[in-house]
Design a protein around this motif. Structure first.
Motif, short mmCIF file in Angstrom:
data_model
loop_
_atom_site.label_atom_id
_atom_site.label_comp_id
_atom_site.label_asym_id
_atom_site.label_seq_id
_atom_site.Cartn_x
_atom_site.Cartn_y
_atom_site.Cartn_z
N UNK A 211 1.77 -24.05 19.75
CA UNK A 211 0.80 -23.35 18.90
C UNK A 211 -0.09 -24.35 18.15
N UNK A 212 -1.21 -23.80 17.65
CA UNK A 212 -2.22 -24.60 16.98
C UNK A 212 -2.70 -23.85 15.75
N UNK B 285 -5.51 -32.79 16.38
CA UNK B 285 -6.19 -32.55 15.11
C UNK B 285 -7.62 -33.07 15.20
N UNK B 286 -8.57 -32.25 14.77
CA UNK B 286 -9.98 -32.62 14.84
C UNK B 286 -10.72 -32.07 16.04
N UNK B 287 -9.98 -31.58 17.05
CA UNK B 287 -10.65 -30.99 18.22
C UNK B 287 -11.44 -29.75 17.78
N UNK B 288 -12.62 -29.59 18.35
CA UNK B 288 -13.44 -28.41 18.07
C UNK B 288 -13.20 -27.39 19.19
N UNK B 289 -12.89 -26.16 18.80
CA UNK B 289 -12.48 -25.16 19.79
C UNK B 289 -13.20 -23.83 19.54
N UNK B 290 -13.32 -23.06 20.62
CA UNK B 290 -13.80 -21.69 20.51
C UNK B 290 -12.64 -20.74 20.74
N UNK B 291 -12.76 -19.54 20.18
CA UNK B 291 -11.70 -18.54 20.31
C UNK B 291 -12.30 -17.17 20.07
N UNK B 292 -11.46 -16.15 20.16
CA UNK B 292 -11.84 -14.80 19.78
C UNK B 292 -11.17 -14.40 18.47
N UNK C 66 -1.68 -19.62 20.25
CA UNK C 66 -1.18 -20.50 21.31
C UNK C 66 -2.36 -21.11 22.05
N UNK C 67 -2.10 -22.16 22.78
CA UNK C 67 -3.18 -22.90 23.43
C UNK C 67 -3.99 -22.09 24.40
N UNK C 68 -3.37 -21.07 25.01
CA UNK C 68 -4.10 -20.26 26.00
C UNK C 68 -5.23 -19.45 25.35
N UNK C 69 -5.20 -19.29 24.03
CA UNK C 69 -6.22 -18.52 23.33
C UNK C 69 -7.41 -19.39 22.88
N UNK C 70 -7.36 -20.67 23.20
CA UNK C 70 -8.38 -21.60 22.72
C UNK C 70 -9.08 -22.30 23.88
N UNK C 71 -10.34 -22.64 23.66
CA UNK C 71 -11.10 -23.42 24.63
C UNK C 71 -11.76 -24.59 23.90
N UNK C 72 -11.49 -25.81 24.35
CA UNK C 72 -12.13 -26.97 23.73
C UNK C 72 -13.60 -26.98 24.10
#
Length: 332
Positions: free
Chosen positions: A37-38, A89-96, A106-112
């Protein structure tokens, strides 16, 4: 001590145009991070018309928002803590996971986000779902050809501004429709050949007859109502209508077209557009669009509200025409 999330929650199903009283800002403790998780802190939140449909219980292509729970939507954030090997830490991500300032996923919900110097919020607008919607509607549904005439309703919005620019790049003649003189002027800077201010045009039929004497080959429909009625009267033989949205009817107002007989007489093809049906082509769109933005061949306008508490008013503003380009909320 666990992290805290501030969330906009839906208190009740709106009747007609939503009001601020339909929403509440609440503080919710987040669970401790588990393996895989993140923890993300959001920086930008997307505000989109389709969210209105999810506020009702009517059956649709996506489930309704729950009452007394966080709404969701597109968001751009930064990883604050991670127990996932693919996110640091510090990665920029998109999500819903929008409508909130922090969340655990969890990681599957995120896109770098891709490595680019372009502003990250573009991935909620011109380089995200709205831009992809315009691209898919024009190229995968309508099969727009050079030399054809395209009409775009709500052409000053997030989808419409991209549709105008992409169509001009494809060699089409573009007519836009919007609701103010400032937006008319802006659309002309994007290359629109003509723009209708529908608020100051008493006879849309006559105006379309003047602007498209040989007919409209493709209509990119985002509004419905009177503009759809007028467009049907002026479609070319075998014209195509991309039915992307009907924002004039989302709050229970307006009605369907009164002249559907034109569809038979002119053999018009009408196809609904859900961008999710074309998401397998997102990489193709993104590669083209990033290069175009970096070269200055595409541009994007944004209307930005500040602070999570402004999210309901920003959403309501979509239906009052208060945005040019993409409506966004920027978090502190």
């Amino acid at each position: 001590m666990n992290a805290i999330s501030h969330q906009i929650q839906l208190l009740r199903r709106p009747t007609g145009l939503p009001t601020p009283d339909d929403f509440a800002l609440r503080e919710v403790p987040l669970p401790a991070l588990q393996e895989g998780e993140v923890l993300v802190t959001n920086q930008w939140l997307s505000v989109d018309p389709y969210m209105r449909g999810r506020m009702s219980e009517a059956k649709s292509y996506v489930p309704p928002f729950p009452l007394n729970g966080p709404l969701d939507g597109g968001a751009i954030g930064v990883v604050e803590a991670s127990r996932h090997p693919d996110f640091a830490v510090g990665d920029r991500v998109s999500s819903m996971q929008g409508w909130r300032d922090r969340f655990v996923a969890n990681g599957a919900q995120l896109t770098r986000l891709p490595d680019t110097r372009l502003p990250p919020q573009l991935f909620l607008g011109a380089l995200g779902m709205p831009g992809m919607t315009a691209w898919a509607g024009l190229h995968k549904v309508a099969r727009l050809q050079a030399g054809e005439t395209l009409l775009v309703s709500a052409s000053s919005g997030a989808v419409g501004t991209m549709a105008v620019q992409l169509a001009k790049q494809a060699g089409a003649r573009v007519i836009g429709s919007t609701g103010s003189a400032d937006k008319v002027a802006y659309l002309k800077t994007l290359g629109a050949d003509a723009v209708i201010n529908y608020r100051e045009t008493p006879d849309l039929d006559a105006e379309l007859a003047r602007l498209a004497p040989e007919g409209i080959h493709v209509y990119f429909e985002n509004v419905g109502g009177a503009m759809l009625d007028a467009a049907l009267n002026h479609m070319a033989l075998h014209g195509r209508i991309v039915l992307c949205g009907l924002i004039a009817q989302y709050n229970g107002q307006g009605s369907g077209p009164r002249n559907l007989a034109q569809v038979i007489r002119k053999r018009i093809l009408i196809q609904g557009l859900l961008v999710s049906d074309h998401w397998q082509h997102y990489g193709e769109f993104l590669a083209e669009a990033i290069l175009a933005f970096e070269a200055g061949a595409l541009q994007a306008e944004e209307t930005v509200s500040t602070g999570l508490a402004s999210m309901p008013q920003a959403f309501i503003g979509l239906f009052e025409g208060r945005n040019t380009g993409k409506m966004l909320v920027k978090l502190d």
